[in-house]
Design a protein around this motif. Sequence first.
Motif, PDB file in Angstrom:
ATOM      1  N   LEU A   1      -0.861  14.084 -11.143  1.00  0.00           N
ATOM      2  CA  LEU A   1      -2.887  13.758 -11.164  1.00  0.00           C
ATOM      3  C   LEU A   1      -2.947  13.030  -9.834  1.00  0.00           C
ATOM      4  CD1 LEU A   1      -2.133  12.121 -14.471  1.00  0.00           C
ATOM      5  CD2 LEU A   1      -3.608  13.388 -14.366  1.00  0.00           C
ATOM      6  N   GLY A   2      -2.427  12.404  -8.998  1.00  0.00           N
ATOM      7  CA  GLY A   2      -3.308  12.017  -8.005  1.00  0.00           C
ATOM      8  C   GLY A   2      -3.566  10.485  -8.146  1.00  0.00           C
ATOM      9  N   ALA A   3      -2.387   9.703  -8.993  1.00  0.00           N
ATOM     10  CA  ALA A   3      -2.388   8.866  -8.611  1.00  0.00           C
ATOM     11  C   ALA A   3      -1.203   7.668  -7.996  1.00  0.00           C
ATOM     12  CB  ALA A   3      -2.323   7.696 -10.333  1.00  0.00           C
ATOM     13  N   GLU A   4      -1.741   8.346  -6.765  1.00  0.00           N
ATOM     14  CA  GLU A   4      -0.966   7.801  -5.586  1.00  0.00           C
ATOM     15  C   GLU A   4      -0.211   5.440  -5.915  1.00  0.00           C
ATOM     16  OE1 GLU A   4      -1.567   8.571  -1.324  1.00  0.00           O
ATOM     17  OE2 GLU A   4      -1.567  10.326  -1.604  1.00  0.00           O
ATOM     18  N   GLY A   5      -1.053   4.639  -6.601  1.00  0.00           N
ATOM     19  CA  GLY A   5      -1.347   3.737  -6.692  1.00  0.00           C
ATOM     20  C   GLY A   5       0.354   3.345  -7.475  1.00  0.00           C
ATOM     21  N   ARG A   6       0.646   4.527  -8.206  1.00  0.00           N
ATOM     22  CA  ARG A   6       1.778   4.025  -9.035  1.00  0.00           C
ATOM     23  C   ARG A   6       2.926   3.758  -9.029  1.00  0.00           C
ATOM     24  NH1 ARG A   6       7.030   4.912  -8.071  1.00  0.00           N
ATOM     25  NH2 ARG A   6       6.557   7.318  -7.004  1.00  0.00           N
TER      26      ARG A   6
ATOM     27  N   VAL B   1       0.520  -5.747   5.698  1.00  0.00           N
ATOM     28  CA  VAL B   1       1.399  -5.024   4.624  1.00  0.00           C
ATOM     29  C   VAL B   1       2.667  -4.141   4.673  1.00  0.00           C
ATOM     30  CG1 VAL B   1      -0.263  -2.718   4.271  1.00  0.00           C
ATOM     31  CG2 VAL B   1      -1.720  -4.886   5.225  1.00  0.00           C
ATOM     32  N   HIS B   2       3.128  -3.954   3.774  1.00  0.00           N
ATOM     33  CA  HIS B   2       4.355  -3.117   3.381  1.00  0.00           C
ATOM     34  C   HIS B   2       3.226  -1.831   2.502  1.00  0.00           C
ATOM     35  CE1 HIS B   2       7.550  -6.406   3.413  1.00  0.00           C
ATOM     36  NE2 HIS B   2       6.215  -7.266   3.102  1.00  0.00           N
ATOM     37  N   LEU B   3       4.196  -0.636   3.705  1.00  0.00           N
ATOM     38  CA  LEU B   3       3.948   0.596   3.667  1.00  0.00           C
ATOM     39  C   LEU B   3       4.696   1.431   2.763  1.00  0.00           C
ATOM     40  CD1 LEU B   3       1.116   1.161   6.289  1.00  0.00           C
ATOM     41  CD2 LEU B   3       0.487   1.107   3.795  1.00  0.00           C
TER      42      LEU B   3
ATOM     43  N   LEU C   1      -2.926  -2.432  -3.354  1.00  0.00           N
ATOM     44  CA  LEU C   1      -3.651  -1.595  -3.370  1.00  0.00           C
ATOM     45  C   LEU C   1      -2.811  -0.711  -4.108  1.00  0.00           C
ATOM     46  CD1 LEU C   1      -3.827  -3.157   0.333  1.00  0.00           C
ATOM     47  CD2 LEU C   1      -5.988  -2.714  -0.383  1.00  0.00           C
ATOM     48  N   GLY C   2      -3.825   0.483  -4.400  1.00  0.00           N
ATOM     49  CA  GLY C   2      -3.739   1.509  -5.285  1.00  0.00           C
ATOM     50  C   GLY C   2      -4.571   2.795  -6.037  1.00  0.00           C
TER      51      GLY C   2
ATOM     52  N   GLY D   1       1.070  -1.469   0.076  1.00  0.00           N
ATOM     53  CA  GLY D   1       0.256   0.007  -0.079  1.00  0.00           C
ATOM     54  C   GLY D   1       0.570   0.905  -0.153  1.00  0.00           C
ATOM     55  N   VAL D   2      -0.107   2.283  -0.559  1.00  0.00           N
ATOM     56  CA  VAL D   2       0.750   3.596  -0.584  1.00  0.00           C
ATOM     57  C   VAL D   2       0.916   4.132   0.876  1.00  0.00           C
ATOM     58  CG1 VAL D   2       1.725   5.537  -2.101  1.00  0.00           C
ATOM     59  CG2 VAL D   2       0.920   3.378  -2.662  1.00  0.00           C
TER      60      VAL D   2
END
Length: 236
Positions: A196-201, A119-121, A147-148, A51-52
């Motif tokens: 673009l606010g795409a933190e799932g990257r 969970v690895h953040l 998760l993203g 997860g980010v």
Amino acid sequence: MISRLVVVPHPPLLVPELVSGAAADTEPVRSACLDAARDLAAHSPDWVAIGVDPSGPRTVEGVSGTFRGFGVDVRVSLAASPASTDPTDPTDQTDDDLPLPALIAAWLRERVGARTVRVHLVPPDLPTSDCVALGRRLAGSPAVLILGDGSHRHGDLAVGRPDDRAGPFDEDVRKALATADTAALRALDPGTAAELGAEGRAAWQVAAGIPGPWRCTRSSFQVPFGVGYHFAVWEA
């Protein structure tokens, strides 16, 4: 060797108690996440999740948490045998500040009957090379949950202002996930993703570093509330 990898978003709207009367509107996203999580649970009861969150890099496991910060005290645990939630118990292993990706990972674990999730953040600005390196280190994990969220700048419901680049960006991600194209995921530009606010990257690029080869068995993409939500199931 990892033989199953699942990609889902992690918006708080997945939890029905947090959306009250809008639960029906959020059901398509919730159903897609649960379907993917059930596939992972059928493969292995023990998961590793990526997860980010700005608090990363760090790892959380074996603790419980709450969605109280999102409006309702819905409690979840990263393990099937949660520690006592009695605040006077010195052995209590509750983290009331558990980040959203970890909370959603715990919520999914409980809903589909998996046993544990570690969970690895990772921070949203983690360089691509570091993401890929982490993915390589996960090679011995039984099953991986990624998760993203995609861009939050789609259309009139965009957070902040719409951005014409949001559509092409998330289309590139959709194609990469649908074809298990790890090179295409590694090629995502961190700067553009941040704009673009795409933190799932960062999480997707960790997935791109996990040794394959991979085959995508199903994938989908939704943009119900101005945010891109990606779903995919990969098998080795």
